[in-house]
Design an enzyme around this catalytic site. Structure first.
Site, PDB file in Angstrom:
ATOM      1  N   ALA A  75      58.301  92.757  75.809  1.00  0.00           N
ATOM      2  CA  ALA A  75      58.307  92.106  77.164  1.00  0.00           C
ATOM      3  C   ALA A  75      58.011  90.605  76.702  1.00  0.00           C
ATOM      4  O   ALA A  75      56.798  90.347  76.519  1.00  0.00           O
ATOM      5  CB  ALA A  75      57.342  92.770  78.070  1.00  0.00           C
ATOM      6  N   GLY A  89      50.408  86.045  79.999  1.00  0.00           N
ATOM      7  CA  GLY A  89      50.604  87.441  79.479  1.00  0.00           C
ATOM      8  C   GLY A  89      51.382  88.492  80.542  1.00  0.00           C
ATOM      9  O   GLY A  89      51.962  87.952  81.518  1.00  0.00           O
ATOM     10  N   ASN A  90      51.487  89.480  79.949  1.00  0.00           N
ATOM     11  CA  ASN A  90      51.976  90.736  80.852  1.00  0.00           C
ATOM     12  C   ASN A  90      51.396  92.021  80.415  1.00  0.00           C
ATOM     13  O   ASN A  90      50.455  92.032  79.543  1.00  0.00           O
ATOM     14  CB  ASN A  90      53.571  90.640  80.772  1.00  0.00           C
ATOM     15  CG  ASN A  90      54.010  91.076  79.425  1.00  0.00           C
ATOM     16  OD1 ASN A  90      53.754  91.718  78.928  1.00  0.00           O
ATOM     17  ND2 ASN A  90      54.576  89.855  78.935  1.00  0.00           N
ATOM     18  N   ARG A  91      51.753  92.996  81.047  1.00  0.00           N
ATOM     19  CA  ARG A  91      50.915  94.167  81.026  1.00  0.00           C
ATOM     20  C   ARG A  91      51.572  95.083  79.960  1.00  0.00           C
ATOM     21  O   ARG A  91      51.099  96.251  79.773  1.00  0.00           O
ATOM     22  CB  ARG A  91      51.096  95.087  82.211  1.00  0.00           C
ATOM     23  CG  ARG A  91      50.446  94.318  83.571  1.00  0.00           C
ATOM     24  CD  ARG A  91      50.387  95.458  84.677  1.00  0.00           C
ATOM     25  NE  ARG A  91      50.186  94.612  85.965  1.00  0.00           N
ATOM     26  CZ  ARG A  91      48.895  94.026  86.373  1.00  0.00           C
ATOM     27  NH1 ARG A  91      47.931  94.462  85.921  1.00  0.00           N
ATOM     28  NH2 ARG A  91      48.964  93.366  87.478  1.00  0.00           N
ATOM     29  N   SER A  92      52.540  94.806  79.109  1.00  0.00           N
ATOM     30  CA  SER A  92      53.054  95.671  78.154  1.00  0.00           C
ATOM     31  C   SER A  92      51.864  96.026  77.164  1.00  0.00           C
ATOM     32  O   SER A  92      51.116  95.191  76.476  1.00  0.00           O
ATOM     33  CB  SER A  92      54.084  94.803  77.502  1.00  0.00           C
ATOM     34  OG  SER A  92      54.560  95.875  76.225  1.00  0.00           O
TER      35      SER A  92
END
Ligand code: C5P
Length: 407
Positions: free
Chosen positions: A270, A203-206
């Site tokens: 994102a 995943g990512n930090r969005s």
């Protein structure tokens, strides 16, 4: 365009729900000050209102007389929201009284007034209340509710306060230019998760906050909004069509479906650039993997680039780019990305100082035919700055038949 909203609180049990209203308004970037009546403070105390609004709270006309508070508050407000509007508060307002700070501020203000009545059915149906409502309506007050349902006592009927989430939505829209009325806008928000196995993901930090702010701002400017949400850690807005799309693959499908007949796409999500090639059907076990292991990744489709090259391309397409660069380097990277992805506008973010999960953003808005525009402040202000540019492009395109990106 940040707003100054004075929240007047009447002395009714629904005052506890007004705490959520104040939170919702501040979260959306509005500056809020609260003026409770003395009776309202018997339900919810001043420290609660001060903590939620980040501003001092007074209730008495004789408080801080040197600052002429009722005039200052009345003229500061772009909008006065009264929730709950009790029978007594409606009666005093209709009579033009000024016997506490709230009613005095109302008299000293030219701002529009939005009121959410709440009281027992018998009080609501009393001809005195009906006459007061009519008087205030004639003076331009707008009313939300009440609605029917369970009351404070054992009985139920007309008199419950309008739903707090919808009050926030209506307050944010009141007095806004409706320059996106009749437009269909698709917004994506949040970060995709790509499965490694049923338990783990990439995943990512969005947080999704910037995308949600764009969706709310478009809604408040009159647009019909479809919000395609990947994983977000912020409350989702009311008054928009919500579609959940948690992976890049789902997001791609949802974007193409939603863009049919849309006027604009704002692609804030994102999207993970890679996904595990062969996600495990069962939880991967450490003892099967050994001391070191590797994960094969496959590139995900570039949804934005694919969309702009497709038949579903809306007349205006906006991309976002999170970069760890600033100044001229940020502009160069953003301009390259805008062209490569075929968008009309690109918002380039410098994420070096960490904008993920916060309410503030600073970015460069890049267009083909205009100098870069700096957008900074609350994510809602950034959203409104961006929508000003989208609105201008849509208006320009309405007067021409040009459908190609302006690169
Ligand atoms: O190349 P980069 O990921 O920085 O591009 C960001 C923009 O492209 C965003 O608008 C994002 O939503 C979009 N994007 C996409 N599909 C991908 C990766 C990014 O649509 N696979």
């Amino acid at each position: 365009m940040s707003r100054n909203i004075l929240v007047g609180v009447g002395g009714g049990i629904a005052a506890y729900k007004t705490c959520e209203i104040v939170r919702g308004l501040t979260r959306s970037g509005a500056r809020v000050r609260v003026a409770p009546t003395p009776a309202a403070l018997r339900f919810v105390g001043a420290p609660t209102w001060e903590a939620l609004s980040h501003a001092p709270v007074e209730t008495d006309v004789f408080a801080r007389v040197d600052e002429v508070l009722h005039v200052e508050l009345g003229q500061w407000a772009d909008l006065i929201l009264i929730a709950p509007a009790t029978a007594d508060l409606l009666s005093r307002s209709a009579a033009g009284r000024a016997d506490d700070l709230l009613t005095a501020s109302l008299l000293a203000s030219r701002a529009p007034v939005l009121a959410a009545p709440a009281m027992h059915t018998a009080m609501w149906e009393n001809p005195a209340t009906a006459a007061n409502i009519q008087t205030l309506r004639d003076r331009g007050w707008e009313f939300l509710g009440p609605v029917s349902g369970a009351l404070t006592g054992a009985d139920s009927g007309m008199g419950r306060m309008f739903d707090p989430e919808s009050i926030v939505e209506r307050a944010l829209a009141t007095g806004r230019p409706q320059d996106l009325r009749g437009r269909r806008i698709v917004v994506t928000a949040g970060g995709t998760h790509e499965d490694i196995d049923p338990v783990r993901f990439i995943g990512n930090r969005s947080s999704g906050r910037q995308g949600i702010a764009v969706a709310e701002a478009a809604r408040d400017r009159g647009a019909e909004v479809t919000l395609i949400a990947a994983h977000v850690d912020a409350p989702l807005p009311a008054g928009v069509h919500l579609v959940q799309a948690l992976s890049a693959e789902r997001l791609q499908r949802s974007v193409h479906e939603a863009c049919v007949g849309a006027d604009a796409l704002v692609m804030v999500a994102a999207v993970c650039d890679y996904r595990p090639t062969r996600p495990g059907a069962h939880k991967l076990k450490k003892h099967d993997l050994g001391e070191t292991t590797s994960l094969e990744l496959t590139v995900t489709p570039d949804i934005l680039a694919g969309l702009t090259a497709s038949a579903e391309r809306p007349p205006v397409v906006v991309g976002f780019a999170a970069e760890t660069a600033s100044g001229a380097a940020l502009e160069r990277l953003g301009t390259g990305k805008r062209r490569a992805k075929g968008c009309d506008l690109l918002v380039a973010n410098d994420v070096t100082d960490g904008v993920f999960g916060t309410d503030e953003n600073h970015a460069l808005l890049l267009a083909a035919d205009a100098p870069p525009l700096e957008l900074h402040g609350h994510k809602r202000e950034v959203a409104d700055g961006l929508l000003d540019a989208v609105t201008a492009l849509l208006e320009r395109q309405s007067t021409s038949t040009q459908k190609e990106p302006l690169s």
